[in-house]
Write an enzyme that holds these catalytic residues in place. Structure first.
Site, PDB file in Angstrom:
ATOM      1  N   LYS A 204       0.827  -1.205   0.000  1.00 34.26           N
ATOM      2  CA  LYS A 204       0.000   0.000   0.000  1.00 34.26           C
ATOM      3  C   LYS A 204       0.861   1.256   0.000  1.00 34.26           C
ATOM      4  O   LYS A 204       0.626   2.191  -0.774  1.00 34.26           O
ATOM      5  CB  LYS A 204      -0.927   0.021   1.222  1.00 34.26           C
ATOM      6  CG  LYS A 204      -1.921   1.185   1.214  1.00 34.26           C
ATOM      7  CD  LYS A 204      -2.693   1.286   2.500  1.00 34.26           C
ATOM      8  CE  LYS A 204      -1.843   1.914   3.584  1.00 34.26           C
ATOM      9  NZ  LYS A 204      -2.628   2.234   4.806  1.00 34.26           N
TER      10      LYS A 204
ATOM     11  N   ASP B 217      -6.619   1.202   1.169  1.00 28.65           N
ATOM     12  CA  ASP B 217      -6.654   1.289   2.630  1.00 28.65           C
ATOM     13  C   ASP B 217      -8.047   0.869   3.102  1.00 28.65           C
ATOM     14  O   ASP B 217      -8.845   0.338   2.322  1.00 28.65           O
ATOM     15  CB  ASP B 217      -6.304   2.703   3.101  1.00 28.65           C
ATOM     16  CG  ASP B 217      -7.349   3.738   2.699  1.00 28.65           C
ATOM     17  OD1 ASP B 217      -8.272   3.400   1.907  1.00 28.65           O
ATOM     18  OD2 ASP B 217      -7.262   4.874   3.165  1.00 28.65           O
TER      19      ASP B 217
END
Length: 221
Positions: free
Chosen positions: A120, A138
């Site tokens: 991420k 997220d």
């Protein structure tokens, strides 16, 4: 979600916010990387508050290593998990100096090899710093993707791959910022604000959340 609806979904987000940006503050690519590492399980606002003074003087890996672990901890002690994060920031700074000439690599695989940098984080840096068409999933994007039907998946990686497949070319660079902001401010976890959502007719979520009842003061006004 049907292809035509996906296009319309993004078109509305783009019209409402043509130039979305990350809410994390930084002064260059290196400080962006540090900010994203620090933002894990923390709010952007909390990270910004802790890093403003830090980034005013420490904006390169060399300066971060010179600051040292204890010096960094003093700056970021208000951020959750700051001890572990401080160790990772010092270690990734050392790795950037040793392996990349002090520069942040524009390559996801290279980024993921840095201490404290997961997929991420790498995706955020690739997108924000280098304009790559990446999708940093997220909790907000995971929720919005599944709740709306835009990109469903049981894991973060599954949602990322679904977004990559579903998102058409005109919207790919800004997609993850639109979805994060939509999840943060409208499609909230506990009580999505469906009554003011621009995507309400395209969204698969049921039942839609009704508008809150006006308070007595509002009724009197």
């Amino acid at each position: 979600m049907k292809k035509a609806d996906v296009v319309e979904f993004y078109r509305r987000l783009a019209e409402a916010n043509p130039h979305p940006e990350t809410e994390l503050e930084s002064v260059n690519t290196y400080t962006l990387l540090v900010a994203v590492v620090l933002s894990a399980q923390a709010t952007d606002a909390g990270v910004n508050k802790a890093t403003r003074a830090l980034f005013a003087t420490v904006d390169t890996p060399e300066k971060m290593v010179a600051l040292g672990l204890d010096g960094l901890k003093r700056h970021i002690r208000t951020i959750g998990l700051f001890n572990t994060k401080a160790k990772n920031v010092i270690a990734l700074s050392e790795a950037l100096i040793a392996d990349h000439g002090g520069q942040v690599p524009a390559n996801r695989d290279a980024l993921e090899k840095l201490p404290g940098v997961g997929r991420k984080t790498a995706n955020v840096v690739m997108n924000v710093a280098f304009g790559a068409e990446t999708f940093a999933v997220d909790t907000h994007i995971f929720r919005v993707g599944n709740r709306t039907g835009l990109a469903r998946g049981k894991t973060v990686l599954a949602v990322e791959k679904a977004l990559d497949k579903a998102t058409p070319a005109p919207f790919r660079v800004h997609a993850h910022h639109w979805l994060i902001l939509h999840g943060r401010y409208v499609c909230k976890a506990r009580r999505p604000e469906c009554w003011r959502c621009i995507e309400i007719d395209l969204c698969a979520f049921k039942p839609k959340t009704p508008a809150p009842k006006p308070t007595r003061a509002q009724q009197g006004a």
